[in-house]
Write an enzyme that holds these catalytic residues in place. Structure first.
Site, PDB file in Angstrom:
ATOM      1  N   SER A 160       0.846  -1.130  -0.014  1.00 14.92           N
ATOM      2  CA  SER A 160       0.004  -0.010   0.073  1.00 14.92           C
ATOM      3  C   SER A 160       0.994   1.228  -0.028  1.00 14.92           C
ATOM      4  O   SER A 160       2.094   1.236   0.424  1.00 14.92           O
ATOM      5  CB  SER A 160      -0.769  -0.045   1.123  1.00 14.92           C
ATOM      6  OG  SER A 160      -1.628   1.131   1.416  1.00 14.92           O
TER       7      SER A 160
ATOM      8  N   TYR B  22      -1.863  -0.006  10.673  1.00 18.13           N
ATOM      9  CA  TYR B  22      -1.881  -0.557   9.478  1.00 18.13           C
ATOM     10  C   TYR B  22      -0.830   0.029   8.674  1.00 18.13           C
ATOM     11  O   TYR B  22      -0.136  -0.807   7.957  1.00 18.13           O
ATOM     12  CB  TYR B  22      -3.278  -0.049   8.655  1.00 18.13           C
ATOM     13  CG  TYR B  22      -3.465  -0.317   7.161  1.00 18.13           C
ATOM     14  CD1 TYR B  22      -3.696  -1.875   6.901  1.00 18.13           C
ATOM     15  CD2 TYR B  22      -3.360   0.490   6.164  1.00 18.13           C
ATOM     16  CE1 TYR B  22      -4.005  -2.187   5.559  1.00 18.13           C
ATOM     17  CE2 TYR B  22      -3.286   0.130   4.892  1.00 18.13           C
ATOM     18  CZ  TYR B  22      -3.591  -1.120   4.580  1.00 18.13           C
ATOM     19  OH  TYR B  22      -3.763  -1.384   3.190  1.00 18.13           O
TER      20      TYR B  22
END
Length: 242
Positions: free
Chosen positions: A135, A149
C-alpha cells in the site's frame, strides 16, 4: 486473451481469496503458467478459482503444522505473490495489545515465517520473483486511524528491500506494489456510494483502481520483462499522491 508472459513458471499466491488475490490468480492463469498454487483460508472462495493451471490449497499461515504440511506438497516456485492483510482503521488510543499482535501476525509475522521456510527448503528457483501487494500507506501517505495499518505496510516495504539484497546472489528479485485505493467488494462494504464517488474525484485520473490494475503489474514483475528490476516500491495510485 491469453499470452505467454509466464509460460513454464510455477507461481505461488498467498492470500488468493482476497478480492485482489483472486484477480491475480485469474490474470496469471491467462499467461500460460506451468502451475498456479493458490493458498487461502476460505475453502469456498478457493473453490471459485476454476481457472486453468490452478491448484488450490487451504492453509492458515498462523498454524505451523498446516504451513509445514503445505510445504511438503510444494515443488520449487518461479514466483511468489503475497496478497495478505486487510485495511484496519482505528485511532491509536483504541488499540490494545491483542489487536496489535493479531494484525502484526496477519500482515507481517506469518509472511516472514512463510518466506523463511520457503528459503530454508530451497523452494525458490533461480531467478525467481517475489511480489508483495502492499500500500501507499506507511510509505507515501497515511490516514487518521491508520497508525497500525501503516506501520505494517511500511514494514513490508522494508522486508522486500532487504530480501532483494539477501537473495540477489541467486538472482531472486523482490519488489513491492504500493497500491492506492482499489474498488473491491470489501471496500464497497466499508463506504457509502457518495463517499466512494468523492474519493474517486480526488484522483487526477478521476477513478479508483481495480483489482485488474494491480494484477497487470504483478504479471509484469513476475515476468522476465522485469528481470533487471528489484527492490522497488512500484506506486500504482491513479496519481493520488501527486
Amino acid at each position: 486473451m491469453t499470452n505467454n508472459f509466464l509460460v513454464g513458471k510455477r507461481i505461488l499466491v498467498l492470500g488468493a481469496t482476497s478480492d485482489i488475490g483472486m484477480q491475480v490468480v485469474e490474470s496469471i492463469s491467462m499467461c500460460n503458467p506451468k502451475e498456479i498454487v493458490a493458498l487461502g483460508r476460505n475453502i469456498l472462495r478457493l473453490q471459485e478459482l476454476k481457472f486453468s493451471h490452478v491448484r488450490i490449497y487451504r492453509c492458515n499461515l498462523n498454524n505451523e503444522k498446516e504451513v509445514n504440511g503445505f510445504l511438503d506438497t510444494l515443488s520449487p516456485i518461479d514466483g511468489l505473490v503475497v496478497s495478505i492483510g486487510h485495511v484496519h482503521i482505528r485511532p491509536i488510543k483504541n488499540e490494545e495489545r491483542k489487536s496489535i499482535v493479531n494484525l502484526t501476525n496477519e500482515h507481517l509475522t506469518n509472511v516472514i515465517n512463510a518466506i523463511a521456510k520457503l528459503d530454508q527448503r530451497k523452494m525458490f528457483a533461480k531467478e525467481a520473483s517475489i511480489v508483495f501487494i502492499n500500500s501507499i500507506s506507511g510509505i507515501n501517505v497515511s490516514f487518521i486511524g491508520g497508525s497500525l495499518y501503516s506501520s505494517m505496510k511500511g514494514a513490508i516495504s522494508g522486508l522486500s528491500m532487504n530480501l532483494a539484497k539477501e537473495l540477489a546472489h541467486h538472482r531472486i528479485r523482490s519488489n513491492c506494489i504500493c497500491s492506492g485505493i482499489i474498488d473491491t467488494d470489501k471496500f464497497r462494504e466499508m463506504f457509502s456510494k457518495e463517499k466512494i464517488l468523492s474519493l474517486a474525484e480526488v484522483h487526477p485520473l478521476k477513478r479508483l483502481g481495480t483489482p485488474s490494475d494491480i494484477a497487470n503489474a504483478v504479471i509484469f514483475l513476475l515476468s522476465d520483462f522485469s528481470s533487471w528490476i528489484t527492490g522497488i516500491n512500484l506506486k500504482i495510485d491513479g496519481g493520488y499522491t501527486l
